[in-house]
Design an enzyme around this catalytic site. Sequence first.
Site, mmCIF file in Angstrom:
data_model
loop_
_atom_site.group_PDB
_atom_site.id
_atom_site.type_symbol
_atom_site.label_atom_id
_atom_site.label_comp_id
_atom_site.label_asym_id
_atom_site.label_seq_id
_atom_site.Cartn_x
_atom_site.Cartn_y
_atom_site.Cartn_z
ATOM 1 N N TYR A 151 19.860 -0.684 125.745
ATOM 2 C CA TYR A 151 19.257 0.377 126.563
ATOM 3 C C TYR A 151 20.282 1.461 126.879
ATOM 4 O O TYR A 151 20.009 2.657 126.713
ATOM 5 C CB TYR A 151 18.711 -0.225 127.859
ATOM 6 C CG TYR A 151 18.217 0.800 128.854
ATOM 7 C CD1 TYR A 151 16.996 1.444 128.671
ATOM 8 C CD2 TYR A 151 18.967 1.116 129.992
ATOM 9 C CE1 TYR A 151 16.535 2.373 129.586
ATOM 10 C CE2 TYR A 151 18.507 2.044 130.906
ATOM 11 C CZ TYR A 151 17.290 2.672 130.702
ATOM 12 O OH TYR A 151 16.851 3.599 131.613
ATOM 13 N N LYS A 170 20.596 5.561 125.936
ATOM 14 C CA LYS A 170 20.731 6.606 126.947
ATOM 15 C C LYS A 170 21.956 7.493 126.685
ATOM 16 O O LYS A 170 21.969 8.666 127.073
ATOM 17 C CB LYS A 170 20.777 5.991 128.347
ATOM 18 C CG LYS A 170 19.437 5.415 128.790
ATOM 19 C CD LYS A 170 18.338 6.470 128.735
ATOM 20 C CE LYS A 170 17.016 6.011 129.273
ATOM 21 N NZ LYS A 170 15.997 7.067 129.320
#
Length: 326
Positions: free
Chosen positions: A205, A209
Amino acid sequence: MAPIGIVSAFFPPSPTFTDKDLPSLNGKVYIVTGSATGVGYETAKILYSAGATVYIGARSAERCREGIKKIEDSTSGVVSGQKGRLESMIVDLADLPTVKLAAQKFLATEVRLDGLIQNAAVMMPPAGSKDKYGRDLETSTNCLGPYLLALLLEPVLLNTASISPPSSVRIVWVTSMLQRSIPQNGMGFDDKGAPKILTNFMGNYMQTKVGVAWLADKFSRRLGKSGILSVSLHPGIMPTELQRDSPGPMRFLMHSLIPMKGPIYGAYSEIYAAFSPEVTAKNNGGYLMAWGRIAELPKEIEKQLIPGGNSEKFYSYCDREIKPYM
């Protein structure tokens, strides 16, 4: 600029720019992805209440309808003449054909777009989750879909910027707290040039980002000369639907144990990024943090924004994957 410390990042000071600071947005048009629930919902509600036309971006027609009804019901006390218009944008960011179709429908309907708030994301889905084309689900949803959407909407963004004050048309790329838990050199790649799928806690994740922050920088260079701002934003840490796939202890921590601010504070971060006069052309491509502060990209991420750096490898991967839909 003094760096923002970890404690301040987790527990930001009170916001200085909220819905009360917005001018009338009558005649303006905005897209907020992932706005049927959570932070995106709160942002869309603020924009609608200020008179804007707001496209509610969600994965299905049902979720769009539910989001619109909830916003309409919750703003019944707002004077009718002050409110704007709510429209559906059915877009599954992990399914690039739906991204193209959503952009085409928007371009056939609207002649302006004053802001694109790339709010939608997925975090920590079940291990091995893929989109229907076999790509990593987090990379597809968090990076490829938003990238394609921004590229396809460039014509209307540029047209709007040509008739608007400089720096008033903006793209907000919602990222995360990038000061912690990012991979070495921002991102790793496999032998096919795709981002490696990381298996450590939140590693994949956070890698996506980083990619989002690099996309914000790319669009600042691509569109900055036309007066468009493109910034990345950590909206804050709040209990939202984003944690739906997180481990039970993490959900308990976020939703029950630690007193956290609600999603409306994340919306304050987003409207700060999209409207605050503090954010100017000199911040184009930059990084903002909750609940509306100008920050600095971590050096581990920034140092890859050079010719031949990992950001360029990532752009090449994105371009290859979205090419069939351009």
